[in-house]
Design a protein around this motif. Sequence first.
Motif, PDB file in Angstrom:
ATOM      1  N   ALA A   1       3.851  10.528  -5.584  1.00 44.86           N
ATOM      2  CA  ALA A   1       4.123   9.117  -5.876  1.00 44.86           C
ATOM      3  C   ALA A   1       5.622   8.841  -5.894  1.00 44.86           C
ATOM      4  CB  ALA A   1       3.498   8.733  -7.216  1.00 44.86           C
ATOM      5  N   GLU A   2       6.391   9.742  -6.490  1.00 46.03           N
ATOM      6  CA  GLU A   2       7.849   9.578  -6.525  1.00 46.03           C
ATOM      7  C   GLU A   2       8.427   9.608  -5.117  1.00 46.03           C
ATOM      8  OE1 GLU A   2       9.120  12.696  -9.130  1.00 46.03           O
ATOM      9  OE2 GLU A   2       9.199  11.346 -10.875  1.00 46.03           O
ATOM     10  N   TRP A   3       7.921  10.505  -4.283  1.00 45.85           N
ATOM     11  CA  TRP A   3       8.405  10.621  -2.906  1.00 45.85           C
ATOM     12  C   TRP A   3       8.095   9.342  -2.132  1.00 45.85           C
ATOM     13  CZ3 TRP A   3       6.516  10.419   2.060  1.00 45.85           C
ATOM     14  CH2 TRP A   3       7.335  10.947   3.062  1.00 45.85           C
ATOM     15  N   LEU A   4       6.893   8.826  -2.301  1.00 45.07           N
ATOM     16  CA  LEU A   4       6.503   7.602  -1.605  1.00 45.07           C
ATOM     17  C   LEU A   4       7.319   6.404  -2.081  1.00 45.07           C
ATOM     18  CD1 LEU A   4       2.653   8.132  -1.538  1.00 45.07           C
ATOM     19  CD2 LEU A   4       4.065   7.667   0.470  1.00 45.07           C
ATOM     20  N   THR A   5       7.558   6.315  -3.385  1.00 44.76           N
ATOM     21  CA  THR A   5       8.356   5.213  -3.925  1.00 44.76           C
ATOM     22  C   THR A   5       9.756   5.217  -3.331  1.00 44.76           C
ATOM     23  OG1 THR A   5       7.119   5.239  -6.013  1.00 44.76           O
ATOM     24  CG2 THR A   5       9.291   4.198  -6.036  1.00 44.76           C
ATOM     25  N   LYS A   6      10.286   6.401  -3.120  1.00 42.45           N
ATOM     26  CA  LYS A   6      11.640   6.537  -2.579  1.00 42.45           C
ATOM     27  C   LYS A   6      11.690   6.289  -1.076  1.00 42.45           C
ATOM     28  CE  LYS A   6      15.499   9.811  -2.196  1.00 42.45           C
ATOM     29  NZ  LYS A   6      15.985  11.171  -2.547  1.00 42.45           N
ATOM     30  N   HIS A   7      10.730   6.837  -0.328  1.00 43.26           N
ATOM     31  CA  HIS A   7      10.794   6.805   1.132  1.00 43.26           C
ATOM     32  C   HIS A   7       9.947   5.695   1.779  1.00 43.26           C
ATOM     33  CE1 HIS A   7      13.020  10.606   1.396  1.00 43.26           C
ATOM     34  NE2 HIS A   7      12.257  11.037   0.407  1.00 43.26           N
ATOM     35  N   TYR A   8       8.839   5.328   1.151  1.00 43.99           N
ATOM     36  CA  TYR A   8       7.959   4.299   1.731  1.00 43.99           C
ATOM     37  C   TYR A   8       7.470   3.358   0.629  1.00 43.99           C
ATOM     38  CZ  TYR A   8       7.845   7.241   5.896  1.00 43.99           C
ATOM     39  OH  TYR A   8       8.194   7.975   7.005  1.00 43.99           O
ATOM     40  N   PRO A   9       8.356   2.565   0.062  1.00 47.41           N
ATOM     41  CA  PRO A   9       7.981   1.682  -1.059  1.00 47.41           C
ATOM     42  C   PRO A   9       6.965   0.610  -0.688  1.00 47.41           C
ATOM     43  CG  PRO A   9      10.186   1.148  -0.237  1.00 47.41           C
ATOM     44  CD  PRO A   9       9.784   2.429   0.424  1.00 47.41           C
ATOM     45  N   ASP A  10       6.815   0.317   0.600  1.00 51.45           N
ATOM     46  CA  ASP A  10       5.865  -0.725   1.016  1.00 51.45           C
ATOM     47  C   ASP A  10       4.432  -0.224   1.079  1.00 51.45           C
ATOM     48  OD1 ASP A  10       7.863  -2.617   1.222  1.00 51.45           O
ATOM     49  OD2 ASP A  10       8.242  -2.216   3.337  1.00 51.45           O
ATOM     50  N   ILE A  11       4.250   1.090   1.087  1.00 52.51           N
ATOM     51  CA  ILE A  11       2.899   1.641   1.071  1.00 52.51           C
ATOM     52  C   ILE A  11       2.366   1.565  -0.356  1.00 52.51           C
ATOM     53  CG2 ILE A  11       1.472   3.684   1.415  1.00 52.51           C
ATOM     54  CD1 ILE A  11       3.346   4.611   3.574  1.00 52.51           C
ATOM     55  N   LYS A  12       1.196   0.970  -0.523  1.00 54.30           N
ATOM     56  CA  LYS A  12       0.617   0.812  -1.860  1.00 54.30           C
ATOM     57  C   LYS A  12      -0.134   2.084  -2.259  1.00 54.30           C
ATOM     58  CE  LYS A  12       0.099  -4.171  -1.206  1.00 54.30           C
ATOM     59  NZ  LYS A  12       0.628  -4.179   0.174  1.00 54.30           N
ATOM     60  N   VAL A  13       0.084   2.510  -3.488  1.00 56.37           N
ATOM     61  CA  VAL A  13      -0.513   3.750  -3.977  1.00 56.37           C
ATOM     62  C   VAL A  13      -1.471   3.450  -5.130  1.00 56.37           C
ATOM     63  CG1 VAL A  13      -0.082   6.035  -4.942  1.00 56.37           C
ATOM     64  CG2 VAL A  13       1.559   5.031  -3.336  1.00 56.37           C
ATOM     65  N   LEU A  14      -2.726   3.854  -4.958  1.00 56.54           N
ATOM     66  CA  LEU A  14      -3.728   3.711  -6.006  1.00 56.54           C
ATOM     67  C   LEU A  14      -4.064   5.092  -6.544  1.00 56.54           C
ATOM     68  CD1 LEU A  14      -5.795   1.989  -7.595  1.00 56.54           C
ATOM     69  CD2 LEU A  14      -7.406   2.368  -5.727  1.00 56.54           C
ATOM     70  N   ALA A  15      -3.668   5.357  -7.780  1.00 59.24           N
ATOM     71  CA  ALA A  15      -4.003   6.633  -8.406  1.00 59.24           C
ATOM     72  C   ALA A  15      -5.493   6.635  -8.722  1.00 59.24           C
ATOM     73  CB  ALA A  15      -3.178   6.827  -9.675  1.00 59.24           C
ATOM     74  N   LEU A  16      -6.163   7.705  -8.327  1.00 61.45           N
ATOM     75  CA  LEU A  16      -7.602   7.848  -8.545  1.00 61.45           C
ATOM     76  C   LEU A  16      -7.809   9.203  -9.199  1.00 61.45           C
ATOM     77  CD1 LEU A  16     -10.412   6.615  -8.073  1.00 61.45           C
ATOM     78  CD2 LEU A  16     -10.427   7.655  -5.811  1.00 61.45           C
ATOM     79  N   SER A  17      -7.963   9.211 -10.520  1.00 63.73           N
ATOM     80  CA  SER A  17      -7.908  10.469 -11.251  1.00 63.73           C
ATOM     81  C   SER A  17      -8.907  10.535 -12.392  1.00 63.73           C
ATOM     82  CB  SER A  17      -6.489  10.664 -11.807  1.00 63.73           C
ATOM     83  OG  SER A  17      -6.410  11.799 -12.635  1.00 63.73           O
ATOM     84  N   MET A  18      -9.192  11.757 -12.856  1.00 64.48           N
ATOM     85  CA  MET A  18     -10.021  11.953 -14.041  1.00 64.48           C
ATOM     86  C   MET A  18      -9.194  11.857 -15.310  1.00 64.48           C
ATOM     87  SD  MET A  18     -13.167  12.212 -13.240  1.00 64.48           S
ATOM     88  CE  MET A  18     -13.759  12.742 -14.850  1.00 64.48           C
TER      89      MET A  18
END
Length: 219
Positions: free
Chosen positions: A74-91
């Motif tokens: 998530a940190e890598w994506l926020t830094k390099h591809y902030p326009d890609i939306k990230v949905l955390a799907l976790s237990m």
Amino acid sequence: MTTPQRSKVKVVIVDDHKLFRKGILELVNDFEGFSVAWEAEHGKDFINKLEQDNLPEIILLDISMPVMDGYQTAEWLTKHYPDIKVLALSMHNDDNSILRMLKCGVNGYILKNADPSELEKALRTLETQGTYYSSKVAELAIKSLNNKKKEVRPDLSAREIEFLKLVCTELPYKSFAPLLNIHPRVVESTRETLFRKLEVESRVGLVIYAIRHGIYKIE
């Protein structure tokens, strides 16, 4: 003349459990307007498979993975591809895991035991509004923050207070301009100013702040 069909929203699943990925893949592909482009076993695998000319719009991201976990990804994506939306799907439904993922910049968070209908709602809300957090996650986050010592509230202008009230609604940011009688660019600058002033990194952070400080009250 026939209207051209709208291309489907490309989704990528990043999870180290193959059977779970396959189940989610079939589920997402059944949602109208969405299609799983590819899968990855962990963050490093995702980065290696990422192609500039075939970027996904939404990523379904697990937290506990080998090699490169959900926080790092998530940190890598926020830094390099902030326009890609990230949905955390976790237990993980503990406060620390949820708040840590929010600080890493994810756009949404739902639990793996959620109903399929909630996953579909989350994807559609992410596409149209940019963020989605389940009521369970929001309750946990607010409870955790309310148990901490409240900071001194910084000076906020009348416009910033009204902006925070609108943030707590389901309206997209683009609707703020006419309601506040300001230019769309001022909406962007106000949001960024509040991010810095309140030391938050996402819309949910603004919402939690507004609730904690009585700017918005839950009925």
